[in-house]
Design an enzyme around this catalytic site. Structure first.
Site, PDB file in Angstrom:
ATOM      1  N   LYS A   1       0.837  -1.200   0.000  1.00 27.31           N
ATOM      2  CA  LYS A   1       0.000   0.000   0.000  1.00 27.31           C
ATOM      3  C   LYS A   1       0.875   1.255   0.000  1.00 27.31           C
ATOM      4  O   LYS A   1       0.485   2.284  -0.560  1.00 27.31           O
ATOM      5  CB  LYS A   1      -0.920   0.007   1.216  1.00 27.31           C
ATOM      6  CG  LYS A   1      -2.042  -1.048   1.188  1.00 27.31           C
ATOM      7  CD  LYS A   1      -3.026  -0.788   2.326  1.00 27.31           C
ATOM      8  CE  LYS A   1      -3.804  -2.011   2.772  1.00 27.31           C
ATOM      9  NZ  LYS A   1      -4.795  -2.511   1.834  1.00 27.31           N
TER      10      LYS A   1
ATOM     11  N   GLU B   1      -2.486   6.854   8.098  1.00 30.31           N
ATOM     12  CA  GLU B   1      -3.362   7.745   7.337  1.00 30.31           C
ATOM     13  C   GLU B   1      -4.236   8.530   8.285  1.00 30.31           C
ATOM     14  O   GLU B   1      -4.554   8.068   9.379  1.00 30.31           O
ATOM     15  CB  GLU B   1      -4.294   6.919   6.418  1.00 30.31           C
ATOM     16  CG  GLU B   1      -3.631   6.424   5.162  1.00 30.31           C
ATOM     17  CD  GLU B   1      -4.573   5.577   4.310  1.00 30.31           C
ATOM     18  OE1 GLU B   1      -5.767   5.433   4.645  1.00 30.31           O
ATOM     19  OE2 GLU B   1      -4.085   5.048   3.297  1.00 30.31           O
TER      20      GLU B   1
ATOM     21  N   HIS C   1     -14.404  -3.430   8.473  1.00 30.38           N
ATOM     22  CA  HIS C   1     -13.686  -2.972   7.278  1.00 30.38           C
ATOM     23  C   HIS C   1     -13.817  -3.939   6.112  1.00 30.38           C
ATOM     24  O   HIS C   1     -13.000  -3.955   5.208  1.00 30.38           O
ATOM     25  CB  HIS C   1     -12.200  -2.719   7.577  1.00 30.38           C
ATOM     26  CG  HIS C   1     -11.979  -1.767   8.707  1.00 30.38           C
ATOM     27  ND1 HIS C   1     -12.438  -0.472   8.684  1.00 30.38           N
ATOM     28  CD2 HIS C   1     -11.379  -1.923   9.907  1.00 30.38           C
ATOM     29  CE1 HIS C   1     -12.112   0.123   9.804  1.00 30.38           C
ATOM     30  NE2 HIS C   1     -11.477  -0.741  10.581  1.00 30.38           N
TER      31      HIS C   1
ATOM     32  N   ARG D   1      -6.920  -7.513  -9.429  1.00 35.31           N
ATOM     33  CA  ARG D   1      -7.628  -8.774  -9.692  1.00 35.31           C
ATOM     34  C   ARG D   1      -9.092  -8.465  -9.964  1.00 35.31           C
ATOM     35  O   ARG D   1      -9.517  -7.313  -9.855  1.00 35.31           O
ATOM     36  CB  ARG D   1      -7.551  -9.663  -8.456  1.00 35.31           C
ATOM     37  CG  ARG D   1      -8.074  -8.925  -7.221  1.00 35.31           C
ATOM     38  CD  ARG D   1      -8.169  -9.826  -6.007  1.00 35.31           C
ATOM     39  NE  ARG D   1      -8.201  -9.091  -4.765  1.00 35.31           N
ATOM     40  CZ  ARG D   1      -9.285  -8.623  -4.168  1.00 35.31           C
ATOM     41  NH1 ARG D   1     -10.471  -8.798  -4.733  1.00 35.31           N
ATOM     42  NH2 ARG D   1      -9.220  -7.979  -3.023  1.00 35.31           N
TER      43      ARG D   1
HETATM   44  P1  ADP Z   1     -13.007  -7.331  -2.370  1.00 38.96           P
HETATM   45  O1  ADP Z   1     -12.329  -5.989  -2.246  1.00 38.96           O
HETATM   46  O2  ADP Z   1     -12.938  -7.930  -3.733  1.00 38.96           O
HETATM   47  O3  ADP Z   1     -14.351  -7.351  -1.803  1.00 38.96           O
HETATM   48  P2  ADP Z   1     -12.134  -8.768  -0.042  1.00 38.96           P
HETATM   49  O4  ADP Z   1     -11.201  -7.950   0.762  1.00 38.96           O
HETATM   50  O5  ADP Z   1     -13.475  -8.985   0.500  1.00 38.96           O
HETATM   51  O6  ADP Z   1     -12.093  -8.238  -1.521  1.00 38.96           O
HETATM   52  O7  ADP Z   1     -11.444 -10.150  -0.317  1.00 38.96           O
HETATM   53  C1  ADP Z   1     -11.762 -10.903  -1.457  1.00 38.96           C
HETATM   54  C2  ADP Z   1     -11.406 -12.316  -1.216  1.00 38.96           C
HETATM   55  O8  ADP Z   1     -10.037 -12.439  -1.082  1.00 38.96           O
HETATM   56  C3  ADP Z   1     -12.052 -12.879   0.018  1.00 38.96           C
HETATM   57  O9  ADP Z   1     -12.485 -14.163  -0.286  1.00 38.96           O
HETATM   58  C4  ADP Z   1     -10.939 -12.880   1.025  1.00 38.96           C
HETATM   59  O10 ADP Z   1     -11.067 -13.997   1.886  1.00 38.96           O
HETATM   60  C5  ADP Z   1      -9.720 -12.996   0.157  1.00 38.96           C
HETATM   61  N1  ADP Z   1      -8.611 -12.214   0.678  1.00 38.96           N
HETATM   62  C6  ADP Z   1      -8.555 -10.895   0.841  1.00 38.96           C
HETATM   63  N2  ADP Z   1      -7.377 -10.516   1.314  1.00 38.96           N
HETATM   64  C7  ADP Z   1      -6.657 -11.639   1.474  1.00 38.96           C
HETATM   65  C8  ADP Z   1      -5.347 -11.920   1.929  1.00 38.96           C
HETATM   66  N3  ADP Z   1      -4.520 -10.983   2.312  1.00 38.96           N
HETATM   67  N4  ADP Z   1      -4.946 -13.187   1.937  1.00 38.96           N
HETATM   68  C9  ADP Z   1      -5.757 -14.155   1.530  1.00 38.96           C
HETATM   69  N5  ADP Z   1      -7.002 -13.954   1.087  1.00 38.96           N
HETATM   70  C10 ADP Z   1      -7.452 -12.719   1.057  1.00 38.96           C
HETATM   71  P1  ADP Z   2      -7.955  -3.715   2.676  1.00 38.60           P
HETATM   72  O1  ADP Z   2      -6.660  -4.022   1.992  1.00 38.60           O
HETATM   73  O2  ADP Z   2      -8.150  -4.470   3.907  1.00 38.60           O
HETATM   74  O3  ADP Z   2      -9.090  -3.731   1.710  1.00 38.60           O
HETATM   75  P2  ADP Z   2      -8.200  -0.818   2.598  1.00 38.60           P
HETATM   76  O4  ADP Z   2      -7.063   0.112   2.682  1.00 38.60           O
HETATM   77  O5  ADP Z   2      -8.826  -1.001   1.270  1.00 38.60           O
HETATM   78  O6  ADP Z   2      -7.748  -2.203   3.173  1.00 38.60           O
HETATM   79  O7  ADP Z   2      -9.290  -0.348   3.646  1.00 38.60           O
HETATM   80  C1  ADP Z   2     -10.403  -1.153   3.957  1.00 38.60           C
HETATM   81  C2  ADP Z   2     -11.506  -0.297   4.561  1.00 38.60           C
HETATM   82  O8  ADP Z   2     -11.048   0.385   5.725  1.00 38.60           O
HETATM   83  C3  ADP Z   2     -12.018   0.795   3.675  1.00 38.60           C
HETATM   84  O9  ADP Z   2     -12.991   0.337   2.766  1.00 38.60           O
HETATM   85  C4  ADP Z   2     -12.566   1.792   4.671  1.00 38.60           C
HETATM   86  O10 ADP Z   2     -13.839   1.412   5.132  1.00 38.60           O
HETATM   87  C5  ADP Z   2     -11.611   1.676   5.815  1.00 38.60           C
HETATM   88  N1  ADP Z   2     -10.551   2.703   5.688  1.00 38.60           N
HETATM   89  C6  ADP Z   2      -9.385   2.571   5.045  1.00 38.60           C
HETATM   90  N2  ADP Z   2      -8.653   3.704   5.111  1.00 38.60           N
HETATM   91  C7  ADP Z   2      -9.381   4.575   5.843  1.00 38.60           C
HETATM   92  C8  ADP Z   2      -9.158   5.910   6.301  1.00 38.60           C
HETATM   93  N3  ADP Z   2      -8.044   6.572   6.007  1.00 38.60           N
HETATM   94  N4  ADP Z   2     -10.126   6.509   7.030  1.00 38.60           N
HETATM   95  C9  ADP Z   2     -11.248   5.852   7.340  1.00 38.60           C
HETATM   96  N5  ADP Z   2     -11.511   4.595   6.978  1.00 38.60           N
HETATM   97  C10 ADP Z   2     -10.593   3.941   6.224  1.00 38.60           C
HETATM   98 MG    MG Z   3      -9.389  -2.559   0.092  1.00 35.95          MG
END
Ligand code: ADP
Ligand code: ADP
Ligand code: MG
Length: 668
Positions: free
Chosen positions: A116, A200, A235, A292
Site C-alpha cells: 500500500k 493515514e 472494514h 484482480r
Molecule cells: P473485495 O475488495 O474484492 O471485496 P475482499 O477484501 O473482500 O475483496 O477479499 C476478497 C477475497 O479475497 C475474500 O475471499 C478474502 O477472503 C480474500 N482475501 C482478501 N485478502 C486476502 C489476503 N490478504 N490473503 C488471503 N485472502 C485474502
Molecule cells: P484492505 O486491503 O483491507 O481492503 P483498505 O485500505 O482497502 O484495506 O481499507 C479497507 C476499509 O477500511 C475501507 O474500505 C474503509 O472502510 C476503511 N478505511 C481505510 N482507510 C481509511 C481511512 N483513512 N479513514 C477511514 N476509513 C478507512
Molecule cells: Mg481494500
C-alpha cells in the site's frame, strides 16, 4: 482465444469463471482440495484434478502443483479468481516462465500495488490524490509517532501488506499510539509476514467508492464506472452497489480519470479496481489498488451489460478491449448482498457445518445468484465463509432495493448461522434506503440492526407444531402384534389421526430464553392451535417440502427444517430456530410444568387413576399407558388440581397428546 483454461480457485468465483468460459467455447479445468472433492466448482468444469489436503497452503496456494497440472492437461491459461494466488507476483512470474498465460496483470503491476505504501508513492507521482498520511520506508516508532501527531488524530495505522480488512488500528489520541503500533505490527507480521505499516488520517464518516478499470496489452485503459462499497463490517464489504448514490457525472469523470491514470502509471493489463475513500462532500483520495477481479464485480456487469470475465479472457489472449470508453454506459442500478455463514450477533463469527436446507430465489434478468453451495454442501473451516452473492438490478436504486428485499425474503439456509436476517434489516433500514451511506452505517445503527430476538412469533410455533404432528403421524407405526390383523383399530389411521377437538396434542419449544407451547387439535384441514390461551384456526396442506397454511384468512408458505431436536422455521417475516422439547426426552421438564401432561409415546390408556377436581401431590400416578407391551405410569410433575382428563381407558393416544391438565393448587 484459448481453448482450455485452468481455474485456480474454488467456490462461487470458480463456478462463475467456468460459466463464462463455457459460453465462449473454452474447456475448463478445475482443481480441488480434499475438502472440495464434491464441490460445485468441480462439477462445473470439464476436467478436475486433486491438489491435496484442505489447508490452502497444501491446495489452492500450491503454485508448483497447479502449474504442473496446467502443463500436464494442456491448459493455455490460468484464471486465479480472487484471494489465493490472484495477487501473487511470484505465481504470475512462474506462469510466464512455464509458458502459461496468467489471467491478470503483469507481475510488475502486481508488485507495484502489492505494498500500500509503494502504491501510494506511485499514485502520488501520477497526480492521484492521496489521503493525508505517512507512507515512508522509515519505520522508527518515534518517527511514526511524530508523523501521527503531524497528521492529527484520529489516525489509522495500516499494514502495508494488508488485505481483507486485517491489520488496521484506529488511534484516537497520542497516548494510545505506541500500544496500537505494537499491536498493528504483531498482526501484520502474523497475517502477512511483513510488519511494515503506514499511517493515514482517519476519516470519520467516509464512503468507500471504487472504480473498475480495465487495461489491454495495446496500451488502452477504460473505466467501467464506480461501485459504492460503504456498507461494511470490520472494514469488510457487506453491500455493494453501482452507481454510487449521489454521484454526479462530473465527479464520476474525475474519479474515472484518476483511476485510469493510476492504471496507466503501472502499465496495467486486465481487470483492476482502484479503491478511493471519499468525504461526504465528494473529495476523494486513493486508498489502494486491487490487481484482480473483485468479489463485487457483478454489480458493474449488471449496470454495463458487460461480462468482465469475458473481458479478462479476451485481454489475456491479446485482444483489444471489447469496448471503448464512449461505448460504455450505465443502465439502471444494481446492488449485491454478500450472504455469509456467520453469526452477526456474535461479532460475525464464521459458522461452519453442513447445509441442511438451501433455497434461493428464482434468478432472471433482475436477480442473479453466484454461489458454490447447495443443499448438503459443507461450510468448512478452511476457506472464506461467503455462501453466495445475491445481485439484483432495477431501473433505479429504489426498484433495485425493493427487489433485493424480496429476494432476501426468499433465501432460506439452515444448518449454519447466516447473516440473511441482518442483511434484510440493513437493506430495509432508513439509512440505507435513503442512500446516506458511510462506512460506519452498521455501527451507527447498531440498536436497529441487532435487535434482541423478542418473543417467539406464534406463526413459528404453529408451523413447527404442525410439522411435528405430521412427522409423528408418518413415523408412528402400529405394534407388530396388531399389524397382522387387518381389522385392528391400530391400522385405522383416521381413528388414530386426526385428533378430535377433545384430544389435543401439546408441543413445547425452547427458543433462546423463550419457551413456547402450542396445543393443536382437530384434523389438518381444520386445525385449532392454542398459544397462550389464544386460539388460531389453521388449515394445513403439505406442498413438497413446504406447508401451505391458511391462518385465519391469510395464506402463507412455511418450511420447517429438522436438525436433531431443533426446528428451523421459515415463513413470511419469520426465521427462527426452535428446540423441540420432546416429551420422551424431557419428561418432567418444561413441557409438563405448563400444566399439560403430554404422552411421552403413543400407546393405549389402560388406567385412569384420578378424576377431574382431584387434588394431587407431586409424583401422584395419574394415568397408565401401555405401549409395546409395557406399562408406563404418567405421574404429576408438581402438586396441582386435575382440571381435565382428555382420554378414557381403552383410548389410543398419539405421542405428544395432552393427557391430563393440571392447575396450580390455590395458595392456602
Ligand atoms: P473485495 O475488495 O474484492 O471485496 P475482499 O477484501 O473482500 O475483496 O477479499 C476478497 C477475497 O479475497 C475474500 O475471499 C478474502 O477472503 C480474500 N482475501 C482478501 N485478502 C486476502 C489476503 N490478504 N490473503 C488471503 N485472502 C485474502
Ligand atoms: P484492505 O486491503 O483491507 O481492503 P483498505 O485500505 O482497502 O484495506 O481499507 C479497507 C476499509 O477500511 C475501507 O474500505 C474503509 O472502510 C476503511 N478505511 C481505510 N482507510 C481509511 C481511512 N483513512 N479513514 C477511514 N476509513 C478507512
Ligand atoms: Mg481494500
Amino acid at each position: 482465444m484459448f481453448t482450455k483454461i485452468l481455474i485456480a480457485n474454488r467456490g462461487e468465483i470458480a463456478c462463475r469463471v467456468a460459466r463464462t468460459a463455457r459460453r465462449m467455447g473454452i474447456r475448463t479445468v478445475a482443481v480441488y482440495s480434499d475438502a472440495d472433492a464434491g464441490a460445485a466448482h468441480v462439477a462445473a468444469c470439464d476436467e478436475a484434478y486433486r491438489l491435496g489436503p484442505p489447508p490452502p497452503r497444501d491446495s489452492y496456494l500450491n503454485a508448483a502443483k497447479i502449474l504442473e497440472i496446467a502443463r500436464a492437461c494442456g491448459a493455455q491459461a490460468i484464471h486465479p479468481g480472487y484471494g489465493f494466488l490472484s495477487e501473487n507476483e511470484g505465481f504470475a512470474r512462474a506462469c510466464a516462465d512455464a509458458g502459461v498465460v496468467f489471467v491478470g496483470p503483469p507481475p510488475s503491476a502486481i508488485a507495484a500495488m502489492g505494498s500500500k505504501s509503494a502504491a501510494k508513492t506511485i499514485m502520488g507521482k501520477a497526480g492521484v490524490p492521496l489521503v493525508p498520511g505517512y507512507h515512508g520506508d522509515d519505520q522508527d516508532p518515534g518517527l511514526l509517532a511524530k508523523e501521527a501527531a503531524r497528521i492529527g488524530f484520529p489516525v489509522l495505522i495500516k499494514a502495508t501488506a494488508g488485505g481483507g480488512g486485517k491489520g488496521m488500528k484506529i488511534v484516537r489520541a497520542a497516548s494510545e499510539f505506541d500500544g496500537a503500533l505494537a499491536s498493528a505490527r504483531r498482526e501484520a507480521q502474523a497475517g502477512f509476514g511483513d510488519d511494515r505499516v503506514l499511517i493515514e488520517k482517519y476519516l470519520t464518516s467516509p464512503r468507500h467508492i471504487e472504480i473498475q478499470v480495465f487495461g489491454d496489452s495495446h496500451g488502452r485503459a477504460v473505466s467501467l464506472f464506480e461501485r459504492d462499497c460503504s456498507v461494511q463490517r470490520r472494514h469488510q464489504k457487506v453491500l455493494e452497489e453501482a452507481p454510487a448514490p449521489g454521484m454526479t457525472a462530473e465527479r464520476r469523470r474525475a474519479m474515472g480519470d484518476a483511476a485510469v491514470a493510476a492504471a496507466q502509471a503501472i502499465g496495467y493489463v486486465g481487470a483492476g479496481t482502484v479503491e478511493f475513500i471519499a468525504e461526504q462532500d465528494g473529495t476523494f483520495y486513493f486508498m489502494e489498488m486491487n490487481t484482480r477481479l473483485q468479489v463485487e464485480h457483478p454489480v458493474t456487469e449488471m449496470i454495463t451489460g458487460q461480462d468482465l470475465v469475458e473481458w479478462q479472457l479476451r485481454v489475456a489472449s491479446g485482444e483489444h478491449l471489447p469496448a471503448t470508453q464512449a461505448e460504455l454506459a450505465i443502465r439502471g442500478h444494481a446492488i449485491e448482498a454478500r450472504l455469509y455463514a456467520e453469526d452477526p450477533d456474535r461479532g460475525f463469527l464464521p459458522s461452519i457445518g453442513s447445509i441442511a436446507h438451501w433455497r434461493m430465489p428464482e434468478t432472471g434478468a433482475r436477480v442473479r445468484i453466484d454461489t458454490g453451495f447447495s443443499a448438503g454442501a459443507e461450510v468448512s473451516p478452511y476457506y472464506d465463509p461467503m455462501l453466495a452473492k445475491l445481485v439484483v438490478w432495477g431501473e433505479d436504486r429504489e426498484h433495485a432495493r425493493a427487489t433485493l428485499l424480496a429476494a432476501l425474503a426468499e433465501c432460506e439456509v439452515a444448518g449454519v448461522a447466516t447473516n440473511i436476517a441482518f442483511l434484510e434489516r440493513t437493506v430495509a433500514h432508513e439509512a440505507f434506503a435513503t442512500g446516506r451511506l458511510d462506512t460506519g452505517l452498521i455501527e451507527k445503527n447498531h440498536a436497529a440492526l441487532f435487535p434482541p430476538p423478542g418473543r417467539t412469533p406464534p406463526l413459528a410455533l404453529v408451523a413447527a407444531a404442525i410439522d411435528e404432528l405430521a412427522t409423528l403421524r408418518a413415523t408412528t407405526q402400529p405394534p407388530a402384534r396388531v399389524a397382522a390383523d387387518p381389522h385392528s383399530p391400530w391400522l385405522d389411521t383416521d381413528a388414530w389421526w386426526p385428533l378430535s377437538a377433545r384430544h389435543a396434542a401439546v408441543f413445547a419449544y425452547r427458543d433462546g430464553e423463550e419457551h413456547g407451547e402450542v396445543r393443536l387439535s382437530g384434523p389438518f384441514d381444520a386445525l385449532s392451535a392454542v398459544i397462550e390461551g389464544k386460539r388460531i384456526a389453521v388449515r394445513a396442506v403439505r406442498e413438497g417440502d413446504r406447508w401451505r397454511l391458511d391462518v385465519g384468512t391469510r395464506r402463507i408458505d412455511a418450511t420447517v427444517v429438522r436438525l436433531g431436536e431443533d426446528r428451523v422455521v421459515f415463513a413470511p417475516g419469520v426465521r427462527r430456530r426452535l428446540t423441540y422439547l420432546d416429551p420422551l426426552l424431557h419428561a418432567g421438564e418444561e413441557a409438563q410444568h405448563a400444566g399439560h401432561l403430554a404422552a411421552p409415546m403413543s400407546g393405549t390408556v389402560v388406567a385412569v387413576q384420578v378424576k377431574v377436581g382431584d387434588r394431587v401431590g407431586r409424583g401422584a400416578p395419574l394415568i397408565v399407558l401401555e405401549a409395546m407391551k409395557m406399562e408406563h405410569t404418567i405421574s404429576a410433575p408438581a402438586p396441582g388440581i386435575v382440571t381435565a382428563i382428555n382420554f378414557a381407558v381403552g383410548d389410543r393416544v398419539p405421542e405428544g397428546a395432552d393427557l391430563v391438565d393440571l392447575e396450580d393448587p390455590p395458595a392456602t
